[in-house]
Motif scaffolding. Structure first.
Motif, short mmCIF file in Angstrom:
data_model
loop_
_atom_site.label_atom_id
_atom_site.label_comp_id
_atom_site.label_asym_id
_atom_site.label_seq_id
_atom_site.Cartn_x
_atom_site.Cartn_y
_atom_site.Cartn_z
N GLN A 1 -3.23 8.91 11.52
CA GLN A 1 -2.50 8.69 10.44
C GLN A 1 -1.12 8.18 11.36
O GLN A 1 -0.53 8.55 12.14
N ARG A 2 -0.50 8.44 10.22
CA ARG A 2 1.37 7.99 10.23
C ARG A 2 1.99 9.71 10.22
O ARG A 2 2.11 9.37 12.23
N GLY A 3 1.25 10.55 9.74
CA GLY A 3 2.56 11.32 10.25
C GLY A 3 1.91 12.76 11.02
O GLY A 3 1.09 12.38 11.81
N ASN B 1 1.34 -1.00 0.15
CA ASN B 1 -0.54 -0.12 0.01
C ASN B 1 0.95 1.58 -0.09
O ASN B 1 0.14 2.46 -0.42
N TYR B 2 2.32 1.03 0.84
CA TYR B 2 3.18 2.07 0.33
C TYR B 2 4.34 1.59 0.20
O TYR B 2 5.62 1.49 0.80
N PRO B 3 4.45 1.03 -1.06
CA PRO B 3 5.79 0.10 -1.78
C PRO B 3 6.55 0.67 -1.56
O PRO B 3 7.80 0.98 -2.00
N ASN C 1 7.14 4.52 0.44
CA ASN C 1 7.14 5.36 1.58
C ASN C 1 7.44 4.59 2.21
O ASN C 1 8.52 4.46 3.34
N GLU C 2 6.94 3.40 2.99
CA GLU C 2 6.81 2.63 3.46
C GLU C 2 8.39 1.64 3.98
O GLU C 2 8.70 1.48 4.89
N THR C 3 8.76 1.54 2.45
CA THR C 3 9.30 0.72 2.91
C THR C 3 10.84 1.04 2.66
O THR C 3 11.85 0.88 3.85
N ARG D 1 -5.12 1.13 3.89
CA ARG D 1 -3.83 1.99 5.44
C ARG D 1 -3.98 0.81 5.86
O ARG D 1 -4.96 0.78 7.12
N CYS D 2 -2.95 0.41 6.99
CA CYS D 2 -2.95 0.22 8.01
C CYS D 2 -3.30 1.02 9.16
O CYS D 2 -3.87 1.18 10.35
N THR D 3 -3.28 2.64 9.15
CA THR D 3 -3.94 3.36 10.00
C THR D 3 -5.45 3.90 9.70
O THR D 3 -5.81 4.82 10.43
#
Ligand code: G3H
Length: 486
Positions: A447-449, A158-160, A162-164, A289-291
């Motif tokens: 959210q994450r941010g 889902n965030y290939p 950014n999250e990686t 999103r996990c969030t």
């Protein structure tokens, strides 16, 4: 894409490949679009890259772990400068491969670039701090941070990017060589960066491999030579990988896992704001999103009004291809997802829930329109599973102890969104909620941010903490020089 990166070489793969399709059709009559192919490497190649990373680390004596801070930063800056030239290509692939809309795809790219710069700055600060001495009980200490060893890095679809990269970049800058296997979806978009990796870092420091997780990760884990498993994904995969490591729990892990974040809407909540935040929280990127908010608890005194406004708003959201203007809902990249969401809806309906919005559950080949389900209870699958898609369970409550009890019983504990106005009600509740999850969002969605804040979770939601600063700590060990004189 036929090449992979091992030991500083871009290797042309002549063996088996896999085709990567987009669920977005490029023709009028629906047909998935072939985007490209990727290598399906085998155990031999997996062990080769492991060897390459181990050699680069050389038990802490290799070029990369011993490199001067300023030189390691120069490598990272060289990489990010080259990465910036790939923006258009990667944004396009984000849209085609995972169906993320244009503004969010651009945001994912730009946020990743910012994350790299912020990481460089945070690393410089660590270095400045290491020049200072502290004195305790007559002993002077010069505290630093050093690398841990070889990192296996696996990211989510889902965030290939950014999250990686929130795993990959801090791991690298702290001096750890990395073996990186991109996610199953969002895999082609890493290809434009292979050359940048190759010419920015010494050989063996970044290794990029493609293929089935089972085939590649198993021999790497079973070797017992990995020092850190860094994964954002699900706990089932994390547990399976951990169990393959011969030293069991002595493996260091940096994990971002599932969540079932609830919204709790109190009787005095501002309903317009709450509805808008719950729309963003439940349906940004179709809820993948996990969030994302995955359960919405609403006090029974206002639930009818909330439902009316919320369901009407869901039906105004535009579905279309990711590059079309104003599109909020986009094709789901996992072929099986619409059917899975349909099953959750059918199960809830058979147990007494209703769909509140007109278009809820309407299906196309690659999409299912979000369904607002009410009233949802614990017997329904949608209450218990991390739906990771467009279906919204609304649960009425009479007493605040009901959602609190559910949260305490849940396997997850990432975040909560709390909607209400009265500070005398909110304040004690916040004190309770921070012991159930790791972030309480007041009158706003989860959210994450911003990425400088700790991103973590309790129970099955995470292991370790990711923020710009925390990630640098997670991928390093505190060491020090002690002396009786300064
Ligand atoms: O899948 C989980 C992501 O970390 C979500 O990040 O809250 O910025 O969308 P976000």
């Amino acid at each position: 894409q036929k090449t992979y990166l091992s030991d500083g070489k871009l290797i042309e793969w002549k063996g088996e490949t896999a085709e990567i399709y987009s669920t977005i059709s490029s023709t009028e009559d629906y047909k998935p679009t072939l985007l490209g192919t990727i290598p399906q490497l085998g155990e031999k190649e997996a062990l080769e890259v492991l060897n390459s990373a181990l050699t680069a680390y050389n038990k802490g004596q290799g070029l990369w772990p011993t490199m001067k801070v300023v030189d390691r930063i120069a490598c990272m800056e060289k990489f990010v400068n080259q990465m910036k030239t790939k923006r258009e290509e990667i944004v396009k692939l984000l849209m085609w491969e995972i169906g993320k809309n244009l503004p969010d795809s651009q945001k994912e790219f730009d946020r990743t670039v910012d994350y790299i710069y912020d990481t460089i700055e945070a690393y410089k600060q660590i270095d400045r701090d290491s020049a200072k001495f502290e004195k305790n009980e007559g002993v002077y200490a010069h505290i630093r941070r050093g690398p841990i060893g070889v990192v296996l890095c696996l990211g989510p679809y889902n965030y290939p990017l950014n999250e990686t990269f929130t795993l990959l970049i801090p791991a690298l800058i702290m001096g750890n060589p990395v073996i990186f296997k991109p996610a199953k979806l969002g895999v082609l978009l890493i290809s434009p960066l292979l050359e940048a990796f190759q010419n920015s870092f010494p050989k063996g420091v970044v290794n990029v491999i493609y293929g089935r997780g089972r085939v590649l990760a198993t021999p790497i884990m079973q070797s017992g030579k990995i020092d850190v498993l860094a994964l954002i994904g699900n706990s089932k995969s994390a547990n399976a990988l951990q169990s393959q490591h011969p030293k069991g729990n002595r493996l260091r892990m940096v994990l971002g896992l599932e969540a079932k974040n609830p919204a709790i809407v109190l009787p005095d909540a501002d309903l317009d704001l709450t509805v808008d935040e719950c729309i963003a929280g439940t349906l940004s990127f179709n809820g993948q999103r996990c969030t994302a908010l995955k359960l919405v608890y609403v006090h029974e005194s206002i639930v009818d009004e909330f439902n009316k406004r919320f369901a009407a708003k869901v039906d105004t959201l535009k579905f279309g291809n990711p590059w079309e203007s104003g599109v909020k809902l986009t094709p789901l990249p996992e072929v099986e997802k619409p059917g899975y969401i349909k099953d959750l809806i059918t199960d809830a309906l058979s147990k007494g829930a209703k769909i509140l919005n007109k278009k809820g559950g309407e299906m196309t080949e690659n999409f299912i329109y979000p369904a607002v389900l009410y009233p949802v209870n614990k017997d329904m699958d949608v209450f218990n599973e991390e739906q990771f898609g467009p279906v919204i369970p609304v649960i009425p409550f009479e007493d605040i102890e009901e959602p609190l009890h559910d949260m305490a019983e849940s396997n997850y504990g990432q975040q909560v969104s709390l909607f209400g106005k009265n500070i005398y009600t909110l304040s004690p509740l916040i004190d309770t909620l921070v012991n159930l999850v790791c972030r309480v969002n007041l009158n706003s969605s989860c959210q994450r941010g911003p990425d400088v804040y700790p991103f973590t979770g309790r129970k099955d939601s995470a292991y370790s903490t990711l923020s710009v600063h925390d990630a640098l700590r997670s991928f390093s060990i505190r060491t020090f020089v002690a002396s009786k004189d300064n």
